[in-house]
Design an enzyme around this catalytic site. Structure first.
Site, PDB file in Angstrom:
ATOM      1  CG  ASP A  44      -1.884  -1.032   1.290  1.00  0.00           C
ATOM      2  OD1 ASP A  44      -1.865  -1.859   0.082  1.00  0.00           O
ATOM      3  OD2 ASP A  44      -2.825  -1.177   1.925  1.00  0.00           O
ATOM      4  CG  ASP A 104      -6.543   0.000   1.430  1.00  0.00           C
ATOM      5  OD1 ASP A 104      -6.162  -1.264   1.141  1.00  0.00           O
ATOM      6  OD2 ASP A 104      -6.778   0.869   2.049  1.00  0.00           O
ATOM      7  CG  HIS A 147     -11.259   1.493  -0.403  1.00  0.00           C
ATOM      8  ND1 HIS A 147     -11.318  -0.101  -0.052  1.00  0.00           N
ATOM      9  CD2 HIS A 147     -10.519   2.119   0.533  1.00  0.00           C
ATOM     10  CE1 HIS A 147     -10.340  -0.093   0.994  1.00  0.00           C
ATOM     11  NE2 HIS A 147      -9.981   1.135   1.198  1.00  0.00           N
ATOM     12  CG  HIS A 156     -14.448   0.216   0.978  1.00  0.00           C
ATOM     13  ND1 HIS A 156     -13.949   0.064   2.079  1.00  0.00           N
ATOM     14  CD2 HIS A 156     -14.520  -1.163   0.495  1.00  0.00           C
ATOM     15  CE1 HIS A 156     -13.625  -1.209   2.195  1.00  0.00           C
ATOM     16  NE2 HIS A 156     -14.080  -1.976   1.047  1.00  0.00           N
ATOM     17  CG  HIS A 201      -8.585   5.328   2.570  1.00  0.00           C
ATOM     18  ND1 HIS A 201      -9.615   5.146   3.293  1.00  0.00           N
ATOM     19  CD2 HIS A 201      -7.950   4.132   2.461  1.00  0.00           C
ATOM     20  CE1 HIS A 201      -9.441   3.772   3.849  1.00  0.00           C
ATOM     21  NE2 HIS A 201      -8.390   3.167   3.079  1.00  0.00           N
ATOM     22  CE  LYS A 217      -4.192  -4.098   1.354  1.00  0.00           C
ATOM     23  NZ  LYS A 217      -4.954  -2.980   1.911  1.00  0.00           N
ATOM     24  CB  CYS A 271      -2.445  -2.777   5.086  1.00  0.00           C
ATOM     25  SG  CYS A 271      -4.068  -2.072   5.209  1.00  0.00           S
TER      26      CYS A 271
END
Length: 188
Positions: free
Chosen positions: A17, A59, A61, A65, A78, A103, A142
């Site tokens: 990330d 990430d 999203h 989300h 974010h 993810k 994460c």
């Protein structure tokens, strides 16, 4: 403790990330995030030269989300898909051979680990990977989840703590205990 890693073809470097929203100026910035990039780039180059896989998670999203505060989640908006905030840090040295893992892509499911719902564990086993070396953001969120999941997936796991930063520096000691309990090697 030294951070030097001897990489080989049975290793995967997993960069977690390293996205604009998690670096200074982003929606969910981690202090010191951008400063990690040169060291991570050097690690990527070393891993590539040794024939190791390089994997970068992110990430990714949807706009609404479940993890977002307005949906009752813990985080501000974010890393929304296709936004500047969701893009990898512009100085991160990801080439065409880098495997990119997205993810938390479903509206109603959150995911902190790069292994959550991505099929990454099976893919790495197919490629003959035995050890996963992890670095990135954020150490206490994460990265923490990814390191523990890598161990549960059966990989020897090494955390490069010096190439990771935490949202809450006070949480690092608890993370270290979790890593020690899980048999994870940590290098400063």
């Amino acid at each position: 403790m030294t951070m030097h890693v001897d990489y080989g073809p049975r290793d995967a470097l997993l960069v977690v990330d390293m996205q604009n929203d998690f670096c200074e100026g982003g929606a969910l910035a981690v202090q010191g995030g951008s400063a990690l990039v040169p060291g991570i780039n050097a690690e990527i180059e070393t891993a590539r030269k040794a024939g190791s896989l390089v994997v970068a998670s992110r990430d990714w999203h949807p706009i609404d989300h479940v993890s977002f505060e307005h949906r009752g989640g813990p985080w501000p908006v974010h890393c929304v898909q296709d936004t500047r905030g969701a893009a990898y840090h512009p100085d991160l040295a990801l080439d065409d051979a880098t495997i990119r893992i997205s993810k938390a892509t479903a509206f109603d499911v959150d995911a902190y680990s790069a292994f959550d719902g991505t099929g990454l564990g099976g893919y790495l086993r197919e490629k003959g990977v035995e050890r996963v070396i992890v670095c990135g953001l954020a150490l206490d969120v994460c990265v923490h989840a990814t390191v523990l999941a890598a161990g549960r997936e059966g990989f020897t796991t090494l955390l490069l703590e010096g190439l990771s930063a935490a949202v809450d520096p006070d949480a690092v000691e608890a993370c270290r205990r979790d890593f020690a309990d899980a048999g994870v090697e940590v290098r400063a």
